[in-house]
Write a protein that holds these residues in place. Structure first.
Motif, PDB file in Angstrom:
ATOM      1  N   MET A   1       0.830  -1.190   0.000  1.00 18.58           N
ATOM      2  CA  MET A   1       0.000   0.000   0.000  1.00 18.58           C
ATOM      3  C   MET A   1       0.875   1.255   0.000  1.00 18.58           C
ATOM      4  N   GLY A   2       2.017   1.123   0.636  1.00 20.07           N
ATOM      5  CA  GLY A   2       2.976   2.213   0.631  1.00 20.07           C
ATOM      6  C   GLY A   2       2.486   3.512   1.241  1.00 20.07           C
ATOM      7  N   THR A 192       3.828  -8.191  19.922  1.00 18.03           N
ATOM      8  CA  THR A 192       3.444  -8.578  18.574  1.00 18.03           C
ATOM      9  C   THR A 192       2.696  -7.413  17.938  1.00 18.03           C
ATOM     10  N   THR A 193       2.771  -7.375  16.601  1.00 16.90           N
ATOM     11  CA  THR A 193       2.116  -6.296  15.862  1.00 16.90           C
ATOM     12  C   THR A 193       1.153  -6.907  14.856  1.00 16.90           C
ATOM     13  N   VAL A 194       0.077  -6.194  14.575  1.00 16.50           N
ATOM     14  CA  VAL A 194      -0.896  -6.708  13.620  1.00 16.50           C
ATOM     15  C   VAL A 194      -1.434  -5.584  12.742  1.00 16.50           C
ATOM     16  N   GLY A 195      -1.579  -5.900  11.472  1.00 15.05           N
ATOM     17  CA  GLY A 195      -2.307  -5.036  10.538  1.00 15.05           C
ATOM     18  C   GLY A 195      -3.406  -5.887   9.930  1.00 15.05           C
ATOM     19  N   PRO A 196      -4.645  -5.729  10.379  1.00 16.11           N
ATOM     20  CA  PRO A 196      -5.729  -6.565   9.840  1.00 16.11           C
ATOM     21  C   PRO A 196      -6.404  -5.926   8.632  1.00 16.11           C
ATOM     22  N   GLU A 197      -6.380  -6.619   7.504  1.00 14.26           N
ATOM     23  CA  GLU A 197      -7.071  -6.108   6.316  1.00 14.26           C
ATOM     24  C   GLU A 197      -8.525  -6.564   6.383  1.00 14.26           C
ATOM     25  N   GLN A 198      -9.436  -5.625   6.270  1.00 15.41           N
ATOM     26  CA  GLN A 198     -10.858  -5.893   6.492  1.00 15.41           C
ATOM     27  C   GLN A 198     -11.636  -5.886   5.177  1.00 15.41           C
ATOM     28  N   PRO A 278      -5.433  -1.057   7.326  1.00 14.23           N
ATOM     29  CA  PRO A 278      -4.826  -0.060   8.209  1.00 14.23           C
ATOM     30  C   PRO A 278      -3.310  -0.263   8.256  1.00 14.23           C
ATOM     31  N   VAL A 279      -2.592   0.731   8.760  1.00 17.16           N
ATOM     32  CA  VAL A 279      -1.177   0.533   9.024  1.00 17.16           C
ATOM     33  C   VAL A 279      -1.078  -0.251  10.343  1.00 17.16           C
ATOM     34  N   PHE A 280      -0.175  -1.210  10.382  1.00 17.25           N
ATOM     35  CA  PHE A 280      -0.124  -2.099  11.543  1.00 17.25           C
ATOM     36  C   PHE A 280       0.282  -1.378  12.829  1.00 17.25           C
ATOM     37  N   THR A 281      -0.101  -1.978  13.943  1.00 16.99           N
ATOM     38  CA  THR A 281       0.262  -1.437  15.243  1.00 16.99           C
ATOM     39  C   THR A 281       0.294  -2.577  16.275  1.00 16.99           C
ATOM     40  N   ASN A 325      -4.935 -11.293   8.816  1.00 20.55           N
ATOM     41  CA  ASN A 325      -4.264 -10.872  10.039  1.00 20.55           C
ATOM     42  C   ASN A 325      -2.754 -10.907   9.815  1.00 20.55           C
ATOM     43  N   ASN A 326      -2.196  -9.755   9.430  1.00 21.54           N
ATOM     44  CA  ASN A 326      -0.742  -9.666   9.223  1.00 21.54           C
ATOM     45  C   ASN A 326      -0.100  -9.531  10.586  1.00 21.54           C
ATOM     46  N   TRP A 327       0.791 -10.467  10.927  1.00 21.67           N
ATOM     47  CA  TRP A 327       1.269 -10.585  12.291  1.00 21.67           C
ATOM     48  C   TRP A 327       2.801 -10.655  12.325  1.00 21.67           C
ATOM     49  N   SER A 328       3.380  -9.934  13.238  1.00 18.24           N
ATOM     50  CA  SER A 328       4.821 -10.047  13.415  1.00 18.24           C
ATOM     51  C   SER A 328       5.178  -9.798  14.878  1.00 18.24           C
ATOM     52  N   VAL A 335      13.049  -3.335  16.323  1.00 21.32           N
ATOM     53  CA  VAL A 335      13.484  -4.417  15.436  1.00 21.32           C
ATOM     54  C   VAL A 335      12.335  -5.394  15.197  1.00 21.32           C
ATOM     55  N   ASN A 336      12.048  -5.643  13.925  1.00 28.45           N
ATOM     56  CA  ASN A 336      11.053  -6.654  13.565  1.00 28.45           C
ATOM     57  C   ASN A 336      11.752  -8.020  13.580  1.00 28.45           C
ATOM     58  N   LEU A 337      11.362  -8.881  14.500  1.00 26.03           N
ATOM     59  CA  LEU A 337      12.070 -10.158  14.678  1.00 26.03           C
ATOM     60  C   LEU A 337      11.805 -11.149  13.548  1.00 26.03           C
ATOM     61  N   GLY A 447       7.472 -11.761   3.507  1.00 24.99           N
ATOM     62  CA  GLY A 447       8.653 -10.887   3.534  1.00 24.99           C
ATOM     63  C   GLY A 447       9.184 -10.601   4.921  1.00 24.99           C
ATOM     64  N   ASN A 448       8.332 -10.111   5.825  1.00 26.27           N
ATOM     65  CA  ASN A 448       8.793  -9.851   7.194  1.00 26.27           C
ATOM     66  C   ASN A 448       7.654  -9.983   8.205  1.00 26.27           C
ATOM     67  N   LYS A 449       6.638 -10.715   7.809  1.00 26.39           N
ATOM     68  CA  LYS A 449       5.468 -10.938   8.675  1.00 26.39           C
ATOM     69  C   LYS A 449       4.726 -12.158   8.158  1.00 26.39           C
ATOM     70  N   PHE A 450       3.856 -12.702   8.966  1.00 29.38           N
ATOM     71  CA  PHE A 450       2.984 -13.777   8.505  1.00 29.38           C
ATOM     72  C   PHE A 450       1.587 -13.239   8.305  1.00 29.38           C
TER      73      PHE A 450
HETATM   74  P1  ADP Z   1       1.005  -6.604   1.189  1.00 25.39           P
HETATM   75  O1  ADP Z   1       1.172  -5.856  -0.097  1.00 25.39           O
HETATM   76  O2  ADP Z   1       1.915  -7.726   1.400  1.00 25.39           O
HETATM   77  O3  ADP Z   1      -0.420  -6.925   1.521  1.00 25.39           O
HETATM   78  P2  ADP Z   1       1.164  -4.294   2.811  1.00 25.39           P
HETATM   79  O4  ADP Z   1       2.346  -3.436   3.021  1.00 25.39           O
HETATM   80  O5  ADP Z   1       0.052  -3.789   2.039  1.00 25.39           O
HETATM   81  O6  ADP Z   1       1.636  -5.657   2.264  1.00 25.39           O
HETATM   82  O7  ADP Z   1       0.657  -4.745   4.209  1.00 25.39           O
HETATM   83  C1  ADP Z   1      -0.517  -5.406   4.429  1.00 25.39           C
HETATM   84  C2  ADP Z   1      -0.829  -5.208   5.864  1.00 25.39           C
HETATM   85  O8  ADP Z   1       0.235  -5.756   6.661  1.00 25.39           O
HETATM   86  C3  ADP Z   1      -0.963  -3.763   6.273  1.00 25.39           C
HETATM   87  O9  ADP Z   1      -2.050  -3.629   7.149  1.00 25.39           O
HETATM   88  C4  ADP Z   1       0.350  -3.500   6.958  1.00 25.39           C
HETATM   89  O10 ADP Z   1       0.250  -2.477   7.910  1.00 25.39           O
HETATM   90  C5  ADP Z   1       0.593  -4.832   7.631  1.00 25.39           C
HETATM   91  N1  ADP Z   1       1.983  -5.006   8.060  1.00 25.39           N
HETATM   92  C6  ADP Z   1       3.116  -4.604   7.447  1.00 25.39           C
HETATM   93  N2  ADP Z   1       4.195  -4.879   8.216  1.00 25.39           N
HETATM   94  C7  ADP Z   1       3.739  -5.460   9.358  1.00 25.39           C
HETATM   95  C8  ADP Z   1       4.338  -5.943  10.567  1.00 25.39           C
HETATM   96  N3  ADP Z   1       5.642  -5.898  10.753  1.00 25.39           N
HETATM   97  N4  ADP Z   1       3.539  -6.446  11.511  1.00 25.39           N
HETATM   98  C9  ADP Z   1       2.209  -6.498  11.333  1.00 25.39           C
HETATM   99  N5  ADP Z   1       1.595  -6.075  10.230  1.00 25.39           N
HETATM  100  C10 ADP Z   1       2.330  -5.546   9.252  1.00 25.39           C
END
Ligand code: ADP
Ligand code: MG
Length: 703
Positions: A1-2, A192-198, A278-281, A325-328, A335-337, A447-450
């Motif tokens: 999304m950038g 842990t951090t999450v960005g949930p796409e709805q 959303p941007v993850f938090t 549920n983007n999770w890291s 540091v993102n582990l 890439g850096n999250k599941f």
């Molecule tokens: P993609 O193109 O792989 O879907 P995005 O950058 O669009 O990647 O991210 C999708 C979602 O993952 C967004 O909500 C973003 O905030 C979230 N995300 C990115 N990095 C992390 C992270 N380190 N931990 C949790 N969520 C993340």
């Protein structure tokens, strides 16, 4: 999304009592004390709470708030019956003018109207809410909302937030132990951090109101396929219609005010389907924000003459809605582990955390399935557009290649002919691969999250993250126990990672998860496939899983039992409402409508004959009458069958397991049979006679 985080939209966080506001409004030592309390998850001193409450009150009144409320997430979840109340304030909220530290920190509430699964005897109906100071207070409408956990008087969790906070503590404890092994002394906390796409659907409000199934259950219980579906893929990333664009703009603005960094501009695969990312938090804040997001989506839709459908499967034969549920895992030093990193030292640490996730997902695949289980999501999991009900992990070629080399002690890469030996500080660089994507995997490394993709669109993200956090915490505990006692850390690390890959290889799957052959292969690998909610929920109570939750202090055995009861009961209630709605619609709308149309066809044919005598051809009318009347008779018979099944269902005493099994094995097939005849009649019945809007009307109504 950038999205560029450094350029925040105007008004961002205007309605949030956030760090900046606190720093500006609190005396310095109070601000520092509060921050420390939050960071170390300690109890807030009442003197401090009083000062914070007073500052919060002044701020809220300046912003126009007149009331305050403790805001919490009971176990009702978002079901058809409770769409509007899942995060509703207690009562009407209380007037804000008197607001003390005590009221900020703890609230008493009559908990008797929320489900407790037997935790709270009716004579002891009181529960209490306690401020989660890690999640900022905010103003919604004219009410100051304080995010709180909700517990019974005996301290048992009655909500979704409490176990989530406990699971965050569990993973913090264990991840810190592992980080110490790598010499990371500066890290003081891990979260842990999450960005949930709805995902969601938008349909026209007037049409919605004409369908009792949508009104009562959030999904269509009848409806033949529209002539046009999603086969052209013209909606996905297609241009956004002006009415939808206006809606999205307002959703963004409302969410920004609440401090949710949302970016909503894109369509999904199905017509009328959209997505908000959303941007993850931090996970517990992401959970709060996602609840707010669902609420705002529905409220803003109403203002635009639209309805936002959050159901997992509002339309049969059309893509369902999920939540990715983007999770890291990340440290307080930023540091993102799960970032593979550039240097060997980071790589080895990354590989250990990666191995922990792999083992956790394999060992607790049953719980991950449980964490996304609901009557609504059962329509989606296993259907062909969604991840199957089987949990597996996709890693991508690059990471998979590294793991293969480690497991087989073979050279990695073309140039390096050395064996890939992991030590704390020794591991070749591996290039980060961002190209391969697997859209069919339920649990994909991106890439850096599941990305855990099995969550339903209406669910709270808490359950899934409680399981992820706890399972990974427990695995890190096992790892740390072993490595801390090792004589040669490098050798132990190498052996541990190698062994983990070997033992859990079965969970790794890079192929097409939607392919039928995967089901067979998964079975051969011994992976679980639990298609329905009653199939999987009992896993919550298995010995292995009770141990996981109790030892990590996330849920007690009593709390697990109560949750099991509530979720099973919820499944039964949803199916009961759906079945009753179908009977109602069939008897009072569909069957009478088709009868009228049959009458119209017959009298038309009669009139034509009277007018023209033998010269007229009435075979169309006659054939239609004969086919349609037979269908209508079947439809009525099937309605009666469903009604009888419902009678038996209502008369069932017995335990919740047998009632849920009856719903699955008897109600659902009877509902499907009834739907089948009704949907067959729809295209044969004149438009003016069909009693409610069709799929074509609903899916292509918003422009
Ligand atoms: P993609 O193109 O792989 O879907 P995005 O950058 O669009 O990647 O991210 C999708 C979602 O993952 C967004 O909500 C973003 O905030 C979230 N995300 C990115 N990095 C992390 C992270 N380190 N931990 C949790 N969520 C993340
Ligand atoms: Mg995604």
């Amino acid at each position: 999304m950038g999205m560029n985080m450094s350029v925040l939209p105007a008004g961002f966080g205007a309605m949030v009592f956030d760090d900046e506001v606190m720093r500006a409004r609190l005396p310095k030592e109070i601000y520092e004390t509060l921050r420390r309390t939050v960071r170390d998850s300690r109890h807030l001193d009442l003197g401090v709470a009083n000062i914070v409450a007073s500052a919060m009150k002044d701020w809220a009144i300046e912003k126009g708030a007149t009331h305050f409320t403790h805001w919490f997430q009971p176990l009702t979840g978002v079901t058809a019956e409770k769409h509007d109340s899942f995060v509703s304030p207690v009562g009407d909220g209380k007037v804000i003018m008197e607001f003390s530290g005590k009221e900020l920190v703890k609230g008493e509430s009559d908990a008797s109207s929320f489900p407790s699964g037997g935790l709270r005897a009716t004579f002891e109906a009181r529960g209490y809410t306690a401020w989660d100071a890690t999640s900022y207070a905010f103003i919604k409408g004219n009410t100051l909302c304080i995010p709180t956990a909700f517990c019974s008087y005996g301290g048992e969790a009655l909500d979704k937030k409490t176990p989530l906070l406990r699971s965050m503590e569990a993973i913090n404890r264990q991840a810190l132990r592992v980080l110490r092994l790598f010499g990371n002394e500066d890290v003081t906390s891990v979260k842990t951090t999450v960005g949930p796409e709805q995902e969601y659907f938008l349909i026209d409000r007037d049409l919605f109101d004409k369908r009792r199934d949508l009104v009562f259950t959030g999904r269509t219980l009848f409806g033949a396929k529209a002539p046009k579906g999603q086969e052209l893929d013209d909606h996905y990333y297609g241009s956004i219609k002006p009415r939808v664009a206006a809606f999205m703009r307002e959703v963004d603005e409302e969410l920004w005010k609440l401090g949710v960094l949302a970016k909503t501009e894109h369509n999904e695969a199905a017509p009328a389907q959209h997505e908000l990312a959303p941007v993850f938090t931090t996970t517990n804040i992401a959970a709060d924000h996602n609840q707010l997001t669902m609420e705002i989506l529905q409220r803003v839709a109403g203002k635009h003459g639209l309805v936002c459908l959050l159901h997992e499967k509002p339309f049969a034969g059309v893509n369902g809605s999920g939540k990715h549920n983007n999770w890291s895992i990340s440290t307080d030093t930023g540091v993102n582990l799960l970032e593979p990193g550039e240097t060997p030292h980071d790589n080895a640490q990354f590989l250990l955390f990666l191995a922990a996730v792999i083992k956790a997902v394999d060992d607790y695949q049953d719980l991950l399935r449980v964490s996304v289980a609901s009557a609504g999501n059962d329509h989606r999991l296993g259907a062909n557009e969604a991840p199957p009900a089987i949990v597996s992990i996709f890693l991508g070629d690059e990471i998979a290649g590294v793991l293969d080399a480690i497991e087989t002690d073979s050279p990695y890469g073309q140039k390096e002919k050395e064996l890939l030996r992991i030590g704390v500080h020794t591991l070749p660089k591996f290039p980060k691969d961002t190209t391969d994507r697997n859209r069919t995997s339920p649990f994909a490394f991106t890439g850096n999250k599941f990305e855990f993709r099995m969550l339903g669109s209406s669910a709270s993200i808490s359950s899934a993250n409680v399981v992820l956090n706890t399972a990974v915490a427990d695995t890190l505990r096992v790892f740390a126990d072993r490595l801390e006692g090792a004589e040669d850390l490098n050798a132990a690390l190498h052996a541990l990672i190698r062994e983990t890959i070997k033992d859990h290889r079965r969970i790794l799957f890079n192929g097409n998860g939607y392919d039928d052959s995967w089901k067979k292969e998964a079975e051969a690998r011994g992976l679980l496939n639990m298609p329905t909610t009653p199939d999987c929920l009992p896993a919550m109570l298995s010995e292995k899983n009770v141990r996981l939750f109790t030892e990590n202090k996330v849920l007690s055995e009593t709390e697990l039992h109560s949750r099991f009861e509530i979720y099973m009961e919820n499944y039964c209630k949803v199916l009961n409402i759906e079945a009753q709605t179908m009977v109602d619609m069939a008897k009072r709308e569909i069957v009478p409508a088709v009868s009228s149309y049959l009458g119209k066809l017959s009298s038309d044919a009669n009139q034509m004959r009277r007018f023209l005598g033998g010269a007229v051809d009435t075979t169309v009318e006659e054939n239609l009458v004969s086919t349609l009347s037979a269908c209508n008779a079947t439809c009525f018979a099937r309605t009666v069958q469903l009604e009888r099944a419902l009678d038996r269902f209502h008369a069932m005493k017995g335990d919740i397991r047998s009632r849920a099994a009856f719903a699955r094995d008897t109600l659902i097939p009877a509902m499907e049979a009834l739907r089948e005849t009704a949907d067959e009649m729809e295209p044969m019945t004149a438009k003016d006679y069909w009693p409610f809007p069709t799929y074509a009307d609903l899916l292509f109504s918003v422009r």
